[in-house]
Structure formats: C-alpha cells, structure tokens
Design a protein around this motif. Structure first.
Motif, mmCIF file in Angstrom:
data_model
loop_
_atom_site.group_PDB
_atom_site.id
_atom_site.type_symbol
_atom_site.label_atom_id
_atom_site.label_comp_id
_atom_site.label_asym_id
_atom_site.label_seq_id
_atom_site.Cartn_x
_atom_site.Cartn_y
_atom_site.Cartn_z
ATOM 1 N N LEU A 23 0.790 -1.230 0.000
ATOM 2 C CA LEU A 23 0.000 0.000 0.000
ATOM 3 C C LEU A 23 0.825 1.284 0.000
ATOM 4 C CD1 LEU A 23 -2.724 -1.146 2.549
ATOM 5 C CD2 LEU A 23 -2.863 -1.161 0.053
ATOM 6 N N TRP A 24 1.843 1.333 0.810
ATOM 7 C CA TRP A 24 2.598 2.573 0.956
ATOM 8 C C TRP A 24 4.099 2.296 1.056
ATOM 9 C CZ3 TRP A 24 -0.080 6.749 -0.108
ATOM 10 C CH2 TRP A 24 -1.464 6.762 0.132
ATOM 11 N N ARG A 105 -9.189 2.609 -2.908
ATOM 12 C CA ARG A 105 -8.458 3.311 -3.953
ATOM 13 C C ARG A 105 -9.348 3.289 -5.190
ATOM 14 N NH1 ARG A 105 -2.028 2.429 -3.320
ATOM 15 N NH2 ARG A 105 -1.970 2.785 -1.081
ATOM 16 N N GLN A 106 -9.436 4.412 -5.857
ATOM 17 C CA GLN A 106 -10.349 4.525 -6.996
ATOM 18 C C GLN A 106 -10.082 3.460 -8.045
ATOM 19 O OE1 GLN A 106 -10.254 8.227 -9.139
ATOM 20 N NE2 GLN A 106 -12.356 7.975 -9.819
ATOM 21 N N ASP A 107 -8.821 3.108 -8.242
ATOM 22 C CA ASP A 107 -8.517 2.095 -9.259
ATOM 23 C C ASP A 107 -8.917 0.679 -8.833
ATOM 24 O OD1 ASP A 107 -6.480 1.515 -7.446
ATOM 25 O OD2 ASP A 107 -4.857 2.052 -8.805
ATOM 26 N N SER A 108 -9.398 0.508 -7.590
ATOM 27 C CA SER A 108 -9.887 -0.789 -7.111
ATOM 28 C C SER A 108 -11.412 -0.826 -6.970
ATOM 29 C CB SER A 108 -9.270 -1.117 -5.749
ATOM 30 O OG SER A 108 -7.877 -1.219 -5.856
ATOM 31 N N TYR A 125 -8.620 12.427 -1.826
ATOM 32 C CA TYR A 125 -7.222 12.032 -2.006
ATOM 33 C C TYR A 125 -6.513 11.849 -0.675
ATOM 34 C CZ TYR A 125 -7.718 13.056 -6.921
ATOM 35 O OH TYR A 125 -8.123 13.024 -8.222
ATOM 36 N N VAL A 129 -3.004 9.731 -4.127
ATOM 37 C CA VAL A 129 -3.841 8.579 -4.447
ATOM 38 C C VAL A 129 -5.329 8.928 -4.318
ATOM 39 C CG1 VAL A 129 -4.334 6.163 -3.904
ATOM 40 C CG2 VAL A 129 -2.003 7.036 -3.642
ATOM 41 N N TYR A 131 -9.216 8.164 -3.869
ATOM 42 C CA TYR A 131 -10.036 7.212 -3.128
ATOM 43 C C TYR A 131 -11.515 7.519 -3.314
ATOM 44 C CZ TYR A 131 -6.159 5.337 -0.358
ATOM 45 O OH TYR A 131 -5.021 4.702 0.052
#
Length: 138
Positions: A23-24, A105-108, A125, A129, A131
C-alpha cells in the motif's frame, strides 16, 4: 477457494509488512499502523504457511469497516483477495454488523463493486492517491 489457501486471525503486527510493501512502500513503516489496530479483527490469507494477503476489520455496533487490505503483488489476480474479502463480510455479519464500508483506492472500485459495494460520496485524495468510499448492506 484458491488451492491450499487458509484464512485465519492474525495479530495486528503480522499485517504491517504486507501493508507497507503493497500500500505505501514509499512511506515509513509506522505510516501503515493505525491507532485502532488493537481493537480490530485482523485476518491473513496463508499459502504454504506464508501470509500472502491481509485485511483488518473494525466493527462498531451495526457498522463495519475494513482497512489496509493488501495482497502480495505476485499473488494478485488469483482469487486470494476475493476469498479474504468474503471471509471478512461473513465475519462482520457474525459480529452483528448490518452495513460494511471501506475507503477504496479509486482504481480498485470495480473490484469492490463485484461484491455489491457501491460508491458513496465524492472522490478524495490521500496524498496523490484517489479514493472513493465504497459500501453495502450485509
């Protein structure tokens, strides 16, 4: 369930390395620790005795939230995360929750939508990233 996968409760500390790696990775390890960890329910998906995915569940009355959901990159897209998320939904229900949510996360977001979760509110954000809050009724 993916072959030879075992899901079990784990200590909060057992989640930190994978949270950090997935994640980070550009932040210090302490960045992936959360104040509520001691009050949470933490689960690991183990394959051949090794933790390959983690998730943390927090239940307050009828509300459940999961956080810090991470699957090792070489184990992604194999159904492991899906099994872990199903397990957490069932555990949240067992603990009395009626509603579950996460900051995704927006891409998930499309992954969570497959489990009946829908976006709530605006995109926000955490650093760079994007969200979105995803939620559903259990």
């Amino acid at each position: 369930m993916p072959e030879l996968l075992h899901i079990q409760p784990i200590a909060p500390e057992a989640t930190y390395a994978l949270r950090h790696q997935v994640l980070w990775p550009d932040k210090p390890l302490d960045y992936v620790k959360i104040a509520e960890d001691a009050a949470g329910h933490h689960f690991g998906a183990l394959r051949a005795g090794e933790v390959v995915a983690v998730i943390s569940l927090f239940v307050t009355g009828p509300e459940a939230r999961f956080r810090k959901f991470a699957t090792r990159p070489d184990c992604q897209r194999q159904g492991i995360g899906s099994e872990l998320l199903k397990h957490v939904f069932a555990e949240a229900q067992r603990l009395g929750a009626k509603h579950i949510w996460c900051d995704a996360r927006q891409d998930s977001a499309a992954f969570y939508a497959r489990f009946g979760m829908q976006p709530e509110g605006e995109i926000f954000y955490k650093g760079p990233v994007a969200y979105v809050r995803m939620a559903c009724t259990l």
